[in-house]
Scaffold this active site. Structure first.
Site, mmCIF file in Angstrom:
data_model
loop_
_atom_site.group_PDB
_atom_site.id
_atom_site.type_symbol
_atom_site.label_atom_id
_atom_site.label_comp_id
_atom_site.label_asym_id
_atom_site.label_seq_id
_atom_site.Cartn_x
_atom_site.Cartn_y
_atom_site.Cartn_z
ATOM 1 N N ASP A 221 0.860 -1.180 0.000
ATOM 2 C CA ASP A 221 0.000 0.000 0.000
ATOM 3 C C ASP A 221 0.900 1.233 0.000
ATOM 4 O O ASP A 221 1.594 1.505 0.990
ATOM 5 C CB ASP A 221 -0.895 -0.040 1.245
ATOM 6 C CG ASP A 221 -1.938 1.063 1.259
ATOM 7 O OD1 ASP A 221 -1.714 2.111 0.616
ATOM 8 O OD2 ASP A 221 -2.975 0.886 1.939
ATOM 9 N N HIS A 222 0.873 1.955 -1.100
ATOM 10 C CA HIS A 222 1.805 3.082 -1.252
ATOM 11 C C HIS A 222 1.484 4.252 -0.321
ATOM 12 O O HIS A 222 2.298 5.162 -0.172
ATOM 13 C CB HIS A 222 1.797 3.552 -2.706
ATOM 14 C CG HIS A 222 3.112 4.126 -3.162
ATOM 15 N ND1 HIS A 222 4.161 4.376 -2.309
ATOM 16 C CD2 HIS A 222 3.561 4.488 -4.382
ATOM 17 C CE1 HIS A 222 5.172 4.878 -2.972
ATOM 18 N NE2 HIS A 222 4.840 4.950 -4.243
ATOM 19 N N ARG A 223 0.328 4.240 0.305
ATOM 20 C CA ARG A 223 0.024 5.287 1.289
ATOM 21 C C ARG A 223 0.837 5.099 2.559
ATOM 22 O O ARG A 223 1.097 6.057 3.293
ATOM 23 C CB ARG A 223 -1.463 5.271 1.648
ATOM 24 C CG ARG A 223 -2.409 5.571 0.494
ATOM 25 C CD ARG A 223 -3.844 5.288 0.888
ATOM 26 N NE ARG A 223 -4.028 3.892 1.256
ATOM 27 C CZ ARG A 223 -5.140 3.398 1.788
ATOM 28 N NH1 ARG A 223 -6.157 4.201 2.030
ATOM 29 N NH2 ARG A 223 -5.231 2.115 2.083
#
Length: 536
Positions: free
Chosen positions: A508-510
């Protein structure tokens, strides 16, 4: 009998090999001067070719799908004597008492040098309630005759309305988003003084009588759907018809897209970038019919049976449930996948040896068991991977429950090994075997599939070199494993055969950036290459 005239594609600017998308007439049709004959579409503009004179269509020289350029023959026209006479005296016809009434004209105002008139939407064919997508002028602007005033867009064409005369825009009578038809008021124009005023009787009649979705009268270059100059603040940015169509299909409001083309023009890549960004921003919002400002088009309804024999099978309950979850996770989570390889030559030799030594125990030691234990060690070193998002907070978990994807006849299931950090490799192997069997037999309990902090999806028994596993929310990462293979690896002196295992880590790039993901995968590969590190 009138004279035969071959109608050619006029000067259409720099456009070449433009697609013919519609032919608007057929042999035998009687056409008026300036009536549209064919529709063309490039990647930047939709344009129509008007008839240079009145007459009867005798022969078509092109068909839909052809590519044309300036000078390409379109059709053969028989120009009638009556039509020729009408064309020869446009000013007389416009001024005749029997002609259609002109828009209201006020007396000349002091200081303007001309009269004030209301400009209406001219004859636009069969189109009604067409949306105003751009207003190209503002009060105070000086416009030339034939300069585009507003852009309209229907479901079939993008069209622009030209000014009937030169002058100054005094007042706008519509706004972006309005629906208009023939006769709808556009603006109030103070016509230019002496020179422009003298020319006005000839210019308005033929100009406003033509269909304004025709952006290329034979005497002028085409008017593209996008405008090269800057429009008033708050109006829709500039974009070609093909880009507008692409944006409509995705439900993207062009007003929210930043154009990177010349003078702020929106290009296809801008819409694509906006969609990717919107999906990432929408990931923190609750599930809703629209994500990141995007609306979803209805699913296409197709009668497949008309193309050939079909068989309809109902989706299993598990596929229905997992499908909805996978769709949500893919749409809501900005996925990125890091791919790496691990040298498992020594680990595989150890696994084979231990299985021989423990053959009587009935427990088969699998590579998955080693992967689970190695993942726990990597999670302890990089705790962000063992977390979940809770609004603006990151919840770091101090327990290690590892889920693994099990392929069953009814679909994908993910049993969870609880407290994996407190169990040995043999114990993990035994438990994964038992849970996988229960999954295949449909005997898993809901508690067996809850509480996971990290998941592993192994396709090693099937094949493949890499893939993008979908994150199992609310987790923030998942490890995908493909089939290992013997590969030549340079040891500093020569190439030697080594057993290499592909690793595909989706994250999850967040929560996780690319550098951290690369470190996690590299560290995991080190653990698998020398499993003694997992005990440190």
């Amino acid at each position: 009998m009138g004279a035969m005239q071959e109608v050619l594609v006029p000067d259409i600017g720099d456009f070449k090999d433009v697609d013919v998308i519609e032919i608007l007439v057929k042999p035998g049709d009687t056409v008026a001067a300036e009536q549209s004959l064919v529709s063309l579409e490039s990647d930047k503009a939709t344009m129509e070719i008007p008839s240079p004179s009145a007459g009867v269509v005798k022969e078509l020289r092109i068909k839909v799908g052809d590519k044309v350029s300036e000078g390409t023959p379109i059709l053969v026209l028989e120009a009638g004597a009556v039509a020729s006479a009408a064309l020869a005296k446009p000013a007389t016809a416009a001024a005749a008492p029997s002609a259609a009434p002109a828009p209201p004209v006020a007396a000349a105002r002091p200081g303007t040098g001309g009269a004030t008139r209301r400009v209406d939407v001219p004859d636009i064919g069969d189109f009604k309630d067409v949306e105003v997508i751009e207003i190209l002028v503002k009060p105070g602007d000086t416009v030339a005759a034939e300069q585009s005033l507003v852009s309209l867009e229907s479901d079939k064409a993008t069209m622009e309305v030209p000014s009937p005369a030169a002058g100054v825009v005094k007042e706008l009578l519509l706004k972006v988003g309005d629906k208009v038809s023939q006769g709808a008021p556009i603006l109030v124009l103070a016509e230019a003084g002496t020179a422009a005023g003298a020319a006005a009787p000839q210019a308005p009649a033929p100009s406003m009588a033509r269909t304004v979705e025709t952006p290329i009268p034979a005497r002028t270059p085409p008017v593209q759907a996008e405008v090269t100059g800057s429009g008033p603040a708050g109006l829709k940015p500039h974009a070609s018809p093909s880009v507008r169509k692409f944006a409509r299909e995705l439900g993207v409001e062009l007003a929210r897209v930043t154009g990177t083309g010349p003078k702020g023009r929106i290009v296809l890549a801008d819409v694509q970038a906006f969609v990717k960004g919107a999906l990432a921003r929408g990931a923190t919002a609750p599930a809703a019919p629209a994500v990141g400002g995007l609306t979803v088009l209805p699913w296409p309804q197709v009668d497949f049976a008309k193309f050939g024999p079909i068989e309809t099978q109902a989706l299993s309950r598990i596929k229905k449930i997992s499908g909805a979850n996978l769709h949500r996770n893919w749409v809501m989570i900005p996925h990125v996948t890091n791919n790496d390889v691990a040298d498992i030559t020594d680990l595989e030799a150890l696994r084979v040896q231990l299985n021989k030594e423990n053959e009587k125990s009935g427990v088969k030691l699998t590579m998955l068991a080693f992967l689970i234990k190695a993942s726990v060690a990597a999670l302890k070193k990089h705790p962000e991977f063992n977390s979940s998002l809770d609004g603006d907070n990151l919840v770091l978990k101090r327990y290690y429950h590892i889920g693994f994807a099990a392929d069953t006849p009814n679909g994908l299931m993910v049993p969870v090994i609880k407290d994996t950090d407190k169990k040995g490799v043999m114990e993990v192997a035994k438990e994964t075997g038992e849970l996988a069997k229960q999954a295949r037999e449909g005997k898993l309990k809901p508690a067996d599939m809850q509480g996971g902090t990290f998941s592993i999806s192994s396709l090693g028994g099937i094949g493949g070199t890499s893939f993008t596993p979908i994150i199992n929310a609310p987790e923030v990462a998942i490890l995908g494993v493909s089939r290992s293979s013997q590969q030549p690896v340079w040891d500093g002196k020569s190439f030697v055969p080594r057993l290499m295992l592909p690793l595909s880590l989706s994250y999850d790039h967040r929560v996780i950036d690319g550098a951290l993901a690369a470190r996690f995968n590299a560290y995991l590969a080190q653990l698998l290459a020398d499993f003694r590190r997992a005990m440190l």
